[in-house]
Scaffold this motif. Structure first.
Motif, PDB file in Angstrom:
ATOM      1  N   THR A 160     -10.117   2.963   3.744  1.00 57.87           N
ATOM      2  CA  THR A 160      -9.503   1.678   4.364  1.00 57.87           C
ATOM      3  C   THR A 160      -8.520   0.848   3.732  1.00 57.87           C
ATOM      4  O   THR A 160      -7.555   0.242   3.939  1.00 57.87           O
ATOM      5  CB  THR A 160     -10.438   0.901   5.247  1.00 57.87           C
ATOM      6  OG1 THR A 160     -11.662   0.417   4.231  1.00 57.87           O
ATOM      7  CG2 THR A 160     -11.374   1.484   6.517  1.00 57.87           C
ATOM      8  N   PHE A 161      -8.858   0.557   2.524  1.00 58.70           N
ATOM      9  CA  PHE A 161      -8.310  -0.029   1.394  1.00 58.70           C
ATOM     10  C   PHE A 161      -6.959   0.703   1.194  1.00 58.70           C
ATOM     11  O   PHE A 161      -5.842   0.014   1.002  1.00 58.70           O
ATOM     12  CB  PHE A 161      -9.042  -0.071   0.066  1.00 58.70           C
ATOM     13  CG  PHE A 161      -8.250  -0.805  -1.168  1.00 58.70           C
ATOM     14  CD1 PHE A 161      -8.365  -2.292  -1.103  1.00 58.70           C
ATOM     15  CD2 PHE A 161      -7.384  -0.084  -2.097  1.00 58.70           C
ATOM     16  CE1 PHE A 161      -7.606  -2.990  -2.166  1.00 58.70           C
ATOM     17  CE2 PHE A 161      -6.885  -0.570  -2.817  1.00 58.70           C
ATOM     18  CZ  PHE A 161      -6.881  -2.074  -2.853  1.00 58.70           C
ATOM     19  N   ALA A 162      -6.998   2.133   0.977  1.00 59.00           N
ATOM     20  CA  ALA A 162      -5.758   2.799   0.899  1.00 59.00           C
ATOM     21  C   ALA A 162      -4.894   2.423   1.993  1.00 59.00           C
ATOM     22  O   ALA A 162      -3.381   2.486   1.883  1.00 59.00           O
ATOM     23  CB  ALA A 162      -5.941   4.285   0.549  1.00 59.00           C
ATOM     24  N   THR A 163      -5.460   2.346   3.218  1.00 63.42           N
ATOM     25  CA  THR A 163      -4.220   2.334   4.461  1.00 63.42           C
ATOM     26  C   THR A 163      -3.807   0.958   4.543  1.00 63.42           C
ATOM     27  O   THR A 163      -2.494   0.741   4.705  1.00 63.42           O
ATOM     28  CB  THR A 163      -5.248   2.519   5.649  1.00 63.42           C
ATOM     29  OG1 THR A 163      -5.678   4.012   5.783  1.00 63.42           O
ATOM     30  CG2 THR A 163      -4.486   2.122   6.926  1.00 63.42           C
ATOM     31  N   ALA A 164      -4.594  -0.159   3.820  1.00 65.04           N
ATOM     32  CA  ALA A 164      -3.924  -1.371   3.992  1.00 65.04           C
ATOM     33  C   ALA A 164      -3.088  -1.415   2.782  1.00 65.04           C
ATOM     34  O   ALA A 164      -2.045  -2.218   2.898  1.00 65.04           O
ATOM     35  CB  ALA A 164      -5.024  -2.560   3.797  1.00 65.04           C
ATOM     36  N   TYR A 165      -3.036  -0.948   1.572  1.00 58.63           N
ATOM     37  CA  TYR A 165      -2.469  -0.943   0.491  1.00 58.63           C
ATOM     38  C   TYR A 165      -1.128  -0.375   1.023  1.00 58.63           C
ATOM     39  O   TYR A 165       0.103  -0.832   0.565  1.00 58.63           O
ATOM     40  CB  TYR A 165      -2.914   0.047  -0.650  1.00 58.63           C
ATOM     41  CG  TYR A 165      -2.092  -0.145  -1.860  1.00 58.63           C
ATOM     42  CD1 TYR A 165      -2.813  -0.804  -3.025  1.00 58.63           C
ATOM     43  CD2 TYR A 165      -1.037   0.772  -2.138  1.00 58.63           C
ATOM     44  CE1 TYR A 165      -2.168  -0.764  -4.281  1.00 58.63           C
ATOM     45  CE2 TYR A 165      -0.471   0.949  -3.262  1.00 58.63           C
ATOM     46  CZ  TYR A 165      -1.097   0.084  -4.564  1.00 58.63           C
ATOM     47  OH  TYR A 165      -0.393   0.176  -5.624  1.00 58.63           O
ATOM     48  N   ASP A 166      -1.209   0.986   1.468  1.00 52.37           N
ATOM     49  CA  ASP A 166       0.124   1.532   1.949  1.00 52.37           C
ATOM     50  C   ASP A 166       0.889   0.722   3.013  1.00 52.37           C
ATOM     51  O   ASP A 166       2.219   0.623   3.102  1.00 52.37           O
ATOM     52  CB  ASP A 166      -0.128   2.959   2.542  1.00 52.37           C
ATOM     53  CG  ASP A 166      -0.681   3.966   1.452  1.00 52.37           C
ATOM     54  OD1 ASP A 166      -0.186   3.755   0.359  1.00 52.37           O
ATOM     55  OD2 ASP A 166      -1.091   4.943   1.894  1.00 52.37           O
ATOM     56  N   ALA A 167       0.337   0.074   3.862  1.00 49.55           N
ATOM     57  CA  ALA A 167       0.775  -1.032   4.596  1.00 49.55           C
ATOM     58  C   ALA A 167       1.869  -1.795   4.166  1.00 49.55           C
ATOM     59  O   ALA A 167       2.768  -2.422   4.552  1.00 49.55           O
ATOM     60  CB  ALA A 167      -0.117  -1.423   5.763  1.00 49.55           C
ATOM     61  N   LEU A 168       1.031  -2.571   3.126  1.00 52.64           N
ATOM     62  CA  LEU A 168       1.811  -3.622   2.363  1.00 52.64           C
ATOM     63  C   LEU A 168       3.196  -3.109   1.691  1.00 52.64           C
ATOM     64  O   LEU A 168       4.117  -3.532   1.567  1.00 52.64           O
ATOM     65  CB  LEU A 168       1.023  -4.451   1.485  1.00 52.64           C
ATOM     66  CG  LEU A 168       1.285  -5.676   1.028  1.00 52.64           C
ATOM     67  CD1 LEU A 168       1.585  -6.512   2.375  1.00 52.64           C
ATOM     68  CD2 LEU A 168       0.438  -6.315   0.419  1.00 52.64           C
ATOM     69  N   LEU A 169       2.785  -1.569   0.886  1.00 47.04           N
ATOM     70  CA  LEU A 169       3.686  -1.254   0.487  1.00 47.04           C
ATOM     71  C   LEU A 169       5.198  -0.771   1.295  1.00 47.04           C
ATOM     72  O   LEU A 169       6.095  -0.841   0.764  1.00 47.04           O
ATOM     73  CB  LEU A 169       3.320   0.174  -0.299  1.00 47.04           C
ATOM     74  CG  LEU A 169       4.245   1.039  -1.438  1.00 47.04           C
ATOM     75  CD1 LEU A 169       4.758   0.216  -2.501  1.00 47.04           C
ATOM     76  CD2 LEU A 169       3.275   2.118  -1.993  1.00 47.04           C
ATOM     77  N   ALA A 170       4.758  -0.368   2.379  1.00 48.48           N
ATOM     78  CA  ALA A 170       5.828   0.294   3.181  1.00 48.48           C
ATOM     79  C   ALA A 170       6.531  -1.046   3.584  1.00 48.48           C
ATOM     80  O   ALA A 170       7.822  -1.105   4.090  1.00 48.48           O
ATOM     81  CB  ALA A 170       5.150   0.645   4.650  1.00 48.48           C
ATOM     82  N   ARG A 171       6.316  -2.431   3.443  1.00 53.42           N
ATOM     83  CA  ARG A 171       7.246  -3.495   3.361  1.00 53.42           C
ATOM     84  C   ARG A 171       8.411  -3.793   2.405  1.00 53.42           C
ATOM     85  O   ARG A 171       8.999  -4.634   2.305  1.00 53.42           O
ATOM     86  CB  ARG A 171       6.474  -4.880   3.798  1.00 53.42           C
ATOM     87  CG  ARG A 171       5.602  -4.510   5.173  1.00 53.42           C
ATOM     88  CD  ARG A 171       4.733  -5.801   5.280  1.00 53.42           C
ATOM     89  NE  ARG A 171       5.501  -7.016   5.659  1.00 53.42           N
ATOM     90  CZ  ARG A 171       4.673  -8.163   5.695  1.00 53.42           C
ATOM     91  NH1 ARG A 171       3.530  -8.209   6.105  1.00 53.42           N
ATOM     92  NH2 ARG A 171       5.397  -9.253   6.178  1.00 53.42           N
TER      93      ARG A 171
END
Length: 293
Positions: free
Chosen positions: A18-29
Protein backbone atom coordinates in the motif's frame (compact mmCIF):
# COMPACT_ATOMS: atom_id res chain seq x y z
CA UNK A 1 -7.30 21.71 -3.40
CA UNK A 2 -9.67 20.69 -0.60
CA UNK A 3 -10.18 22.95 2.39
CA UNK A 4 -9.12 20.26 4.84
CA UNK A 5 -6.88 17.24 4.72
CA UNK A 6 -8.66 13.89 4.60
CA UNK A 7 -9.54 11.89 7.70
CA UNK A 8 -7.94 8.45 7.80
CA UNK A 9 -9.68 5.65 9.62
CA UNK A 10 -7.87 3.00 11.61
CA UNK A 11 -8.82 0.53 8.85
CA UNK A 12 -6.20 2.11 6.56
CA UNK A 13 -3.61 -0.66 6.66
CA UNK A 14 0.01 0.18 5.91
CA UNK A 15 2.00 -2.52 4.15
CA UNK A 16 4.95 -2.31 1.77
CA UNK A 17 2.43 -2.76 -1.06
CA UNK A 18 0.00 0.00 0.00
CA UNK A 19 2.93 2.34 0.67
CA UNK A 20 4.39 1.59 -2.77
CA UNK A 21 1.04 2.31 -4.43
CA UNK A 22 0.71 5.67 -2.65
CA UNK A 23 4.34 6.50 -3.47
CA UNK A 24 3.75 5.82 -7.16
CA UNK A 25 0.56 7.91 -7.12
CA UNK A 26 2.49 10.95 -5.91
CA UNK A 27 5.36 10.27 -8.28
CA UNK A 28 2.87 10.15 -11.17
CA UNK A 29 2.16 13.83 -10.53
CA UNK A 30 5.70 14.77 -11.48
CA UNK A 31 6.07 16.17 -15.01
CA UNK A 32 6.78 13.98 -18.00
CA UNK A 33 10.50 13.43 -18.45
CA UNK A 34 11.22 12.85 -14.76
CA UNK A 35 13.97 10.25 -14.38
CA UNK A 36 14.55 7.96 -11.39
CA UNK A 37 17.93 6.60 -10.47
CA UNK A 38 19.48 4.78 -7.54
CA UNK A 39 22.75 6.28 -6.31
CA UNK A 40 25.08 3.88 -4.46
CA UNK A 41 26.56 5.16 -1.20
CA UNK A 42 28.54 3.46 1.60
CA UNK A 43 25.37 3.68 3.74
CA UNK A 44 23.03 2.17 1.18
CA UNK A 45 21.39 2.84 -2.20
CA UNK A 46 19.63 6.20 -2.43
CA UNK A 47 16.65 6.95 -4.69
CA UNK A 48 16.75 10.25 -6.56
CA UNK A 49 14.14 11.70 -8.93
CA UNK A 50 15.51 14.24 -11.43
CA UNK A 51 13.80 16.68 -13.75
CA UNK A 52 14.82 19.66 -15.84
CA UNK A 53 17.45 20.47 -18.44
CA UNK A 54 20.48 18.18 -18.02
CA UNK A 55 22.79 21.17 -18.41
CA UNK A 56 20.79 23.38 -16.02
CA UNK A 57 22.28 24.53 -12.71
CA UNK A 58 21.75 21.72 -10.17
CA UNK A 59 19.32 21.99 -7.28
CA UNK A 60 19.16 19.21 -4.67
CA UNK A 61 15.85 18.93 -2.78
CA UNK A 62 15.53 17.27 0.65
CA UNK A 63 11.99 16.57 1.95
CA UNK A 64 10.64 16.91 5.45
CA UNK A 65 10.65 14.05 7.93
CA UNK A 66 8.21 11.30 7.09
CA UNK A 67 8.00 12.50 3.49
CA UNK A 68 9.85 11.35 0.38
CA UNK A 69 11.41 13.05 -2.60
CA UNK A 70 8.07 12.68 -4.38
CA UNK A 71 6.71 15.51 -2.19
CA UNK A 72 8.28 18.09 -4.52
CA UNK A 73 5.90 17.25 -7.39
CA UNK A 74 4.18 20.66 -7.25
CA UNK A 75 7.49 22.54 -7.40
CA UNK A 76 9.21 20.44 -10.05
CA UNK A 77 7.60 22.08 -13.13
CA UNK A 78 8.62 25.63 -12.20
CA UNK A 79 11.99 24.78 -10.68
CA UNK A 80 12.81 22.33 -13.47
CA UNK A 81 12.14 24.91 -16.16
CA UNK A 82 15.52 26.50 -15.42
CA UNK A 83 17.31 24.08 -13.08
CA UNK A 84 18.15 20.39 -12.99
CA UNK A 85 16.32 19.35 -9.84
CA UNK A 86 17.25 16.22 -7.90
CA UNK A 87 14.72 15.17 -5.24
CA UNK A 88 16.16 12.70 -2.74
CA UNK A 89 14.52 10.06 -0.56
CA UNK A 90 16.45 10.69 2.66
CA UNK A 91 18.28 7.58 3.81
CA UNK A 92 17.02 6.37 7.17
CA UNK A 93 13.52 7.77 6.58
CA UNK A 94 10.61 6.42 4.55
CA UNK A 95 10.95 5.96 0.81
CA UNK A 96 12.98 3.89 -1.61
CA UNK A 97 16.42 4.56 -0.22
CA UNK A 98 17.65 1.55 1.73
CA UNK A 99 20.06 1.26 4.64
CA UNK A 100 22.81 -1.18 3.76
CA UNK A 101 26.51 -1.34 4.48
CA UNK A 102 27.91 1.24 6.87
CA UNK A 103 25.56 2.06 9.80
CA UNK A 104 23.76 5.41 9.58
CA UNK A 105 23.54 6.61 13.18
CA UNK A 106 24.77 10.19 13.64
CA UNK A 107 24.47 13.61 12.00
CA UNK A 108 28.06 13.11 10.83
CA UNK A 109 26.92 9.96 9.03
CA UNK A 110 24.20 12.01 7.31
CA UNK A 111 26.72 14.53 5.98
CA UNK A 112 29.00 11.73 4.77
CA UNK A 113 26.00 10.09 3.09
CA UNK A 114 25.11 13.36 1.35
CA UNK A 115 28.74 13.74 0.22
CA UNK A 116 28.38 10.33 -1.44
CA UNK A 117 25.05 11.29 -3.04
CA UNK A 118 26.56 14.41 -4.60
CA UNK A 119 29.56 12.38 -5.78
CA UNK A 120 27.23 9.80 -7.30
CA UNK A 121 25.30 12.53 -9.12
CA UNK A 122 28.61 14.03 -10.28
CA UNK A 123 27.88 17.35 -8.57
CA UNK A 124 31.00 19.12 -7.27
CA UNK A 125 28.63 21.82 -6.00
CA UNK A 126 24.89 22.47 -5.98
CA UNK A 127 22.17 24.72 -4.68
CA UNK A 128 20.52 22.96 -1.75
CA UNK A 129 16.92 23.28 -0.56
CA UNK A 130 15.30 21.44 2.32
CA UNK A 131 11.96 21.44 4.09
CA UNK A 132 11.61 20.91 7.85
CA UNK A 133 13.87 17.97 8.79
CA UNK A 134 15.37 18.20 5.30
CA UNK A 135 16.27 21.83 6.05
CA UNK A 136 18.09 20.67 9.19
CA UNK A 137 20.04 18.14 7.12
CA UNK A 138 20.77 20.78 4.47
CA UNK A 139 22.02 23.28 7.03
CA UNK A 140 24.23 20.70 8.69
CA UNK A 141 25.66 19.81 5.31
CA UNK A 142 26.31 23.45 4.41
CA UNK A 143 28.20 23.85 7.69
CA UNK A 144 30.14 20.67 6.92
CA UNK A 145 30.94 21.32 3.24
CA UNK A 146 30.31 25.00 2.39
CA UNK A 147 32.35 24.76 -0.81
CA UNK A 148 29.85 22.29 -2.23
CA UNK A 149 26.77 24.43 -1.48
CA UNK A 150 26.27 27.34 -3.86
CA UNK A 151 23.09 28.57 -2.20
CA UNK A 152 20.98 27.30 0.69
CA UNK A 153 17.18 27.54 0.83
CA UNK A 154 15.26 26.48 3.94
CA UNK A 155 11.48 25.95 4.05
CA UNK A 156 10.01 26.17 7.57
CA UNK A 157 13.24 24.70 8.97
CA UNK A 158 13.19 22.82 12.25
CA UNK A 159 16.07 22.77 14.74
CA UNK A 160 17.99 25.42 12.81
CA UNK A 161 16.82 28.71 14.31
CA UNK A 162 15.34 27.23 17.46
CA UNK A 163 13.60 24.17 18.83
CA UNK A 164 10.01 22.98 18.69
CA UNK A 165 7.20 24.56 20.66
CA UNK A 166 6.62 22.58 23.90
CA UNK A 167 2.90 22.44 23.13
CA UNK A 168 3.64 20.98 19.72
CA UNK A 169 5.78 18.23 21.22
CA UNK A 170 3.03 17.36 23.71
CA UNK A 171 0.51 17.20 20.88
CA UNK A 172 2.57 14.87 18.70
CA UNK A 173 3.94 12.61 21.47
CA UNK A 174 1.07 10.06 21.37
CA UNK A 175 1.42 9.82 17.58
CA UNK A 176 5.15 9.22 17.89
CA UNK A 177 4.80 6.62 20.64
CA UNK A 178 2.02 4.65 18.97
CA UNK A 179 1.28 5.83 15.46
CA UNK A 180 -2.07 4.84 13.97
CA UNK A 181 -3.72 6.01 10.78
CA UNK A 182 -6.29 8.01 12.75
CA UNK A 183 -3.71 9.65 15.01
CA UNK A 184 -1.40 10.63 12.18
CA UNK A 185 -4.30 11.82 10.03
CA UNK A 186 -5.70 13.89 12.91
CA UNK A 187 -2.26 15.40 13.43
CA UNK A 188 -2.06 16.48 9.79
CA UNK A 189 -5.55 18.01 9.92
CA UNK A 190 -4.56 19.92 13.05
CA UNK A 191 -1.17 21.10 11.79
CA UNK A 192 -1.80 21.52 8.05
CA UNK A 193 -5.51 21.33 7.14
CA UNK A 194 -4.86 22.06 3.45
CA UNK A 195 -2.31 19.27 3.02
CA UNK A 196 -2.69 17.56 -0.35
CA UNK A 197 -4.67 14.25 -0.06
CA UNK A 198 -2.11 12.19 -1.98
CA UNK A 199 0.71 13.61 0.14
CA UNK A 200 -1.31 13.03 3.31
CA UNK A 201 -2.05 9.41 2.41
CA UNK A 202 1.62 8.64 1.75
CA UNK A 203 2.62 10.43 4.97
CA UNK A 204 0.13 8.39 7.03
CA UNK A 205 1.15 5.11 5.42
CA UNK A 206 4.83 5.90 5.96
CA UNK A 207 4.31 6.82 9.61
CA UNK A 208 2.43 3.58 10.31
CA UNK A 209 4.56 1.24 8.20
CA UNK A 210 5.51 -1.79 10.32
CA UNK A 211 9.22 -1.93 11.10
CA UNK A 212 9.80 1.62 9.96
CA UNK A 213 13.31 2.78 10.90
CA UNK A 214 13.63 6.01 12.82
CA UNK A 215 15.56 8.77 11.06
CA UNK A 216 18.79 10.17 12.44
CA UNK A 217 18.22 13.19 14.69
CA UNK A 218 20.51 15.55 16.57
CA UNK A 219 20.83 18.85 18.34
CA UNK A 220 19.61 22.25 17.22
CA UNK A 221 22.21 23.79 14.93
CA UNK A 222 23.97 27.15 15.06
CA UNK A 223 23.82 28.49 11.48
CA UNK A 224 25.68 31.72 12.24
CA UNK A 225 29.02 30.53 10.73
CA UNK A 226 27.40 30.16 7.30
CA UNK A 227 29.00 32.45 4.74
CA UNK A 228 26.88 31.82 1.67
CA UNK A 229 23.55 33.09 0.34
CA UNK A 230 20.66 31.81 2.47
CA UNK A 231 16.89 32.01 2.00
CA UNK A 232 14.57 31.01 4.84
CA UNK A 233 10.81 30.86 4.31
CA UNK A 234 8.52 30.30 7.30
CA UNK A 235 4.92 29.08 7.27
CA UNK A 236 2.82 31.67 9.10
CA UNK A 237 0.39 29.07 10.48
CA UNK A 238 3.03 26.53 11.45
CA UNK A 239 2.36 24.96 14.83
CA UNK A 240 5.89 23.57 15.03
CA UNK A 241 7.25 26.95 16.11
CA UNK A 242 6.24 30.59 16.31
CA UNK A 243 6.98 31.78 12.78
CA UNK A 244 7.46 35.47 13.66
CA UNK A 245 9.79 34.79 16.58
CA UNK A 246 11.76 32.17 14.70
CA UNK A 247 12.11 34.48 11.69
CA UNK A 248 13.38 37.25 13.97
CA UNK A 249 15.97 34.89 15.40
CA UNK A 250 16.99 33.90 11.87
CA UNK A 251 17.53 37.57 11.00
CA UNK A 252 19.76 38.01 14.05
CA UNK A 253 21.82 34.90 13.34
CA UNK A 254 22.09 35.49 9.57
CA UNK A 255 21.74 39.24 9.01
CA UNK A 256 22.52 38.95 5.29
CA UNK A 257 20.00 36.18 4.62
CA UNK A 258 16.63 36.72 3.00
CA UNK A 259 13.86 35.87 5.45
CA UNK A 260 10.16 35.78 4.58
CA UNK A 261 6.96 34.55 6.25
CA UNK A 262 4.41 32.95 3.93
CA UNK A 263 0.83 33.78 4.90
CA UNK A 264 -1.91 31.20 5.32
CA UNK A 265 0.27 28.09 5.27
CA UNK A 266 0.86 25.33 7.79
CA UNK A 267 4.10 23.43 8.24
CA UNK A 268 3.22 20.44 6.03
CA UNK A 269 1.61 22.64 3.39
CA UNK A 270 5.14 23.36 2.26
CA UNK A 271 6.25 22.63 -0.32
CA UNK A 272 3.06 21.25 -1.96
CA UNK A 273 0.18 23.66 -1.31
CA UNK A 274 2.68 26.48 -0.92
CA UNK A 275 4.18 26.09 -4.38
CA UNK A 276 2.54 29.25 -5.84
CA UNK A 277 4.21 31.31 -3.10
CA UNK A 278 7.41 29.30 -2.70
CA UNK A 279 8.46 28.84 -6.32
CA UNK A 280 8.79 32.52 -7.38
CA UNK A 281 10.75 33.36 -4.23
CA UNK A 282 12.96 30.33 -4.58
CA UNK A 283 13.68 30.95 -8.27
CA UNK A 284 14.38 34.61 -7.60
CA UNK A 285 16.87 33.56 -4.94
CA UNK A 286 18.49 30.80 -6.96
CA UNK A 287 18.95 33.02 -10.01
CA UNK A 288 20.47 35.82 -7.89
CA UNK A 289 18.02 38.47 -9.05
CA UNK A 290 17.69 40.16 -5.69
CA UNK A 291 20.61 38.76 -3.67
CA UNK A 292 24.23 39.03 -4.68
CA UNK A 293 26.14 35.78 -4.63
Amino acid sequence: MPETAPTFRSTLHSTPETFATAYDALLARWPAGTAARTVPTPYGPTRVHSYGPPDGPPLLLLPGGGSTGTAWYANAPALGARHRVHAVDVLGDVGRSERAGRPLRTPQDLTAWLDAVLDGLDLPETALCGHSYGAWIATGYALHAPRRVRRLALLDPTQVFGGHRPGYLLRVLPMLLRPTARRVGDYLRWESPAADPDFARLYVLGATLPGRARPVVGRTLDPSPLDLPVLALFAARSRVHDAARTADRARRLLPHARIDILPGLGHHELPTAGAPLVDPLLLDFLDARTIDA
